[in-house]
Design an enzyme around this catalytic site. Structure first.
Site, PDB file in Angstrom:
ATOM      1  N   THR A 100      18.608  66.971  21.605  1.00 24.62           N
ATOM      2  CA  THR A 100      17.817  68.213  21.649  1.00 24.62           C
ATOM      3  C   THR A 100      18.168  69.085  20.449  1.00 24.62           C
ATOM      4  O   THR A 100      17.327  69.835  19.951  1.00 24.62           O
ATOM      5  CB  THR A 100      18.048  68.985  22.962  1.00 24.62           C
ATOM      6  OG1 THR A 100      19.394  69.462  23.005  1.00 24.62           O
ATOM      7  CG2 THR A 100      17.765  68.116  24.176  1.00 24.62           C
TER       8      THR A 100
ATOM      9  N   ARG B 176      18.153  91.384   4.395  1.00 21.35           N
ATOM     10  CA  ARG B 176      18.116  90.791   5.735  1.00 21.35           C
ATOM     11  C   ARG B 176      16.874  91.294   6.458  1.00 21.35           C
ATOM     12  O   ARG B 176      16.237  92.263   6.017  1.00 21.35           O
ATOM     13  CB  ARG B 176      19.381  91.159   6.523  1.00 21.35           C
ATOM     14  CG  ARG B 176      19.496  92.638   6.825  1.00 21.35           C
ATOM     15  CD  ARG B 176      20.699  92.976   7.716  1.00 21.35           C
ATOM     16  NE  ARG B 176      20.704  94.414   8.014  1.00 21.35           N
ATOM     17  CZ  ARG B 176      21.539  95.006   8.845  1.00 21.35           C
ATOM     18  NH1 ARG B 176      22.465  94.306   9.474  1.00 21.35           N
ATOM     19  NH2 ARG B 176      21.472  96.309   9.064  1.00 21.35           N
TER      20      ARG B 176
ATOM     21  N   GLN C 298      22.087 102.440  11.529  1.00 23.20           N
ATOM     22  CA  GLN C 298      22.464 103.827  11.789  1.00 23.20           C
ATOM     23  C   GLN C 298      21.709 104.763  10.842  1.00 23.20           C
ATOM     24  O   GLN C 298      21.196 105.811  11.250  1.00 23.20           O
ATOM     25  CB  GLN C 298      23.981 104.007  11.583  1.00 23.20           C
ATOM     26  CG  GLN C 298      24.853 103.381  12.651  1.00 23.20           C
ATOM     27  CD  GLN C 298      25.241 101.931  12.405  1.00 23.20           C
ATOM     28  OE1 GLN C 298      24.500 101.181  11.773  1.00 23.20           O
ATOM     29  NE2 GLN C 298      26.401 101.517  12.910  1.00 23.20           N
TER      30      GLN C 298
ATOM     31  N   LYS D  33      14.484  70.625  23.866  1.00 19.11           N
ATOM     32  CA  LYS D  33      15.112  71.923  23.570  1.00 19.11           C
ATOM     33  C   LYS D  33      14.110  73.005  23.954  1.00 19.11           C
ATOM     34  O   LYS D  33      12.997  73.051  23.417  1.00 19.11           O
ATOM     35  CB  LYS D  33      15.454  72.016  22.083  1.00 19.11           C
ATOM     36  CG  LYS D  33      16.287  73.226  21.739  1.00 19.11           C
ATOM     37  CD  LYS D  33      17.688  73.150  22.329  1.00 19.11           C
ATOM     38  CE  LYS D  33      18.702  72.589  21.366  1.00 19.11           C
ATOM     39  NZ  LYS D  33      20.009  72.354  22.021  1.00 19.11           N
TER      40      LYS D  33
ATOM     41  N   HIS E  45      19.084  90.686  16.023  1.00 18.73           N
ATOM     42  CA  HIS E  45      19.554  89.909  14.881  1.00 18.73           C
ATOM     43  C   HIS E  45      18.625  88.727  14.574  1.00 18.73           C
ATOM     44  O   HIS E  45      18.215  87.995  15.473  1.00 18.73           O
ATOM     45  CB  HIS E  45      20.955  89.371  15.147  1.00 18.73           C
ATOM     46  CG  HIS E  45      21.963  90.440  15.442  1.00 18.73           C
ATOM     47  ND1 HIS E  45      22.302  91.417  14.520  1.00 18.73           N
ATOM     48  CD2 HIS E  45      22.687  90.716  16.548  1.00 18.73           C
ATOM     49  CE1 HIS E  45      23.197  92.229  15.054  1.00 18.73           C
ATOM     50  NE2 HIS E  45      23.450  91.830  16.287  1.00 18.73           N
TER      51      HIS E  45
END
Ligand SMILES: O=c1[nH]c(=O)c2[nH]c(=O)[nH]c2[nH]1
Length: 287
Positions: A57, A170, A214, A12, A242
Site C-alpha cells: 500500500t 512553503r 503569527q 491505501k 501543514h
C-alpha cells in the site's frame, strides 16, 4: 472444518494530495483525497504469508504522488483511470483496481491565494446584563484559506530536539476561526459589517508575505480594525494546516513545491487577539 478465503481487497486509503501547478506567478491548485484498493491473486498472502503477489500500500501511495508530478492531476476521473490502469497492467497478480477520489474545490483569492468552497459558518455571541451592558461578538469559523507561495519560516530557536528545516517558500494554509467585538451595539448593518470583516481577513491573508502564521494572524486582525471602525477587537484561532513537499527523488523526479502531502494532524495552533488601544472594557464578552 474446511474454510476458504472469501472476497478481499487492500489498498491505501485517503492519500491527501495537493498539487500546485505554477503558470509563472499564477498558481492553480488541485486538492484531492485518493484511495486505491486492489484485488487479485492474494490467496498465498492470506493463507501462508507469502507476499510475492502484494504491491505494498505504501507503493500505491507513492504512485499517487509520482503520477501527480509526472502527469498532473487534471480531471479526477482521468487521474483515477490512469492509476487504476497502471496497477492492473503493470502487475500480473493485480486483477482489479478501484480508485476513489474526492476533490475539494477552491475559489481564487489572488494569484497564489485560494479560499476553500463550503463548510464556512457565520457566528455571533451576544451578552446582556441587568445593568444594561451589551456586547456583540460576530465571527466565523472554518474559513479555509491557502497561499501556495509567499510564506517563509526561519530564524526560530533550535535546540537538541529541533529537526524542522528553515524554509523560504512553503504552502501556508489554515482554517480561520475569527471573532470580533463591536464597539457599540446597533451597527447599522451586521450583514455589511460581516462581509467587510471577512473580506479583510481574506485580503490580508492573501496579501501578506508571511514570515510566520503569527505575523499573518496579526496582519489579518489589524486589517479588520483599520478598515471597520465599528469593530474594536478581533480574536483569531488558526491551525497551521501543514503541507509537506513529498520527496520524489527515489523515483527520479524533482519536486519544486508542486506535490504536497496535506497532513491533518498534528497541527500547529496559532491563536491571538488584536485590539484598539482605546477599546472599551470587554466585560463578560469573551467568557
Ligand atoms: O508559522 C509558523 N509558526 C510557528 O510557530 C511554527 N512552528 C513550526 O514548527 N512551524 C511553524 N510555522
Amino acid at each position: 472444518m474446511i474454510v476458504k478465503l472469501g472476497a478481499n481487497r487492500y489498498g491505501k486509503a485517503e492519500t491527501r494530495l495537493v498539487h500546485v501547478r505554477r503558470d509563472g506567478p499564477v498558481h492553480h491548485v488541485k486538492d484531492v483525497n485518493v484511495s486505491t484498493s486492489l484485488s487479485g491473486d492474494m490467496e498465498a498472502a492470506h493463507l501462508t504469508g507469502d507476499n510475492s503477489a502484494v504491491l505494498p500500500t505504501d507503493t500505491q501511495k507513492n504512485t499517487v504522488y509520482a503520477f501527480a508530478r509526472r502527469y498532473g492531476v487534471g480531471q479526477i476521473e482521468e487521474f483515477a483511470l490512469r492509476l487504476a490502469r497502471h496497477f492492473v497492467t503493470t502487475q500480473p497478480s493485480i486483477r482489479h483496481a478501484r480508485v476513489t477520489i474526492e476533490e475539494y474545490g477552491w475559489n481564487r483569492a489572488g494569484p497564489h491565494s485560494f479560499v476553500r468552497h463550503g463548510g464556512e459558518v457565520r457566528t455571533c455571541v451576544v451578552h446582556h446584563d441587568e445593568d444594561g451592558r451589551t456586547t456583540v461578538l460576530s465571527g466565523l469559523r472554518d474559513l479555509v484559506v491557502l497561499n501556495s507561495t509567499g510564506s517563509e519560516f526561519h530564524g526560530y530557536i533550535t535546540d537538541e530536539y529541533t529537526t524542522l528545516q528553515p524554509t523560504t517558500d512553503r504552502v501556508l494554509a489554515t482554517a480561520v476561526t475569527a471573532r470580533w467585538r463591536h464597539a457599540a451595539t446597533g451597527s447599522s448593518s451586521y450583514a455589511k459589517s460581516f462581509e467587510e470583516a471577512r473580506r479583510c481577513l481574506i485580503d490580508a491573508f492573501a496579501g501578506t508575505h508571511s514570515l510566520s502564521l503569527q505575523q499573518t494572524l496579526y496582519a489579518m486582525g489589524e486589517r479588520v480594525l483599520t478598515t471597520c471602525p465599528e469593530i474594536c477587537e478581533v480574536r483569531l484561532s488558526m491551525p497551521n494546516k501543514h503541507h509537506f513537499a513529498v520527496d520524489l527523488s527515489p523515483f527520479g523526479l524533482d519536486n519544486d513545491n508542486e506535490v504536497f502531502h496535506a497532513a491533518d494532524r498534528p497541527y500547529g495552533l496559532i491563536e491571538g487577539g488584536v485590539l484598539r488601544e482605546d477599546a472599551p472594557d470587554a466585560g463578560f464578552a469573551w467568557e
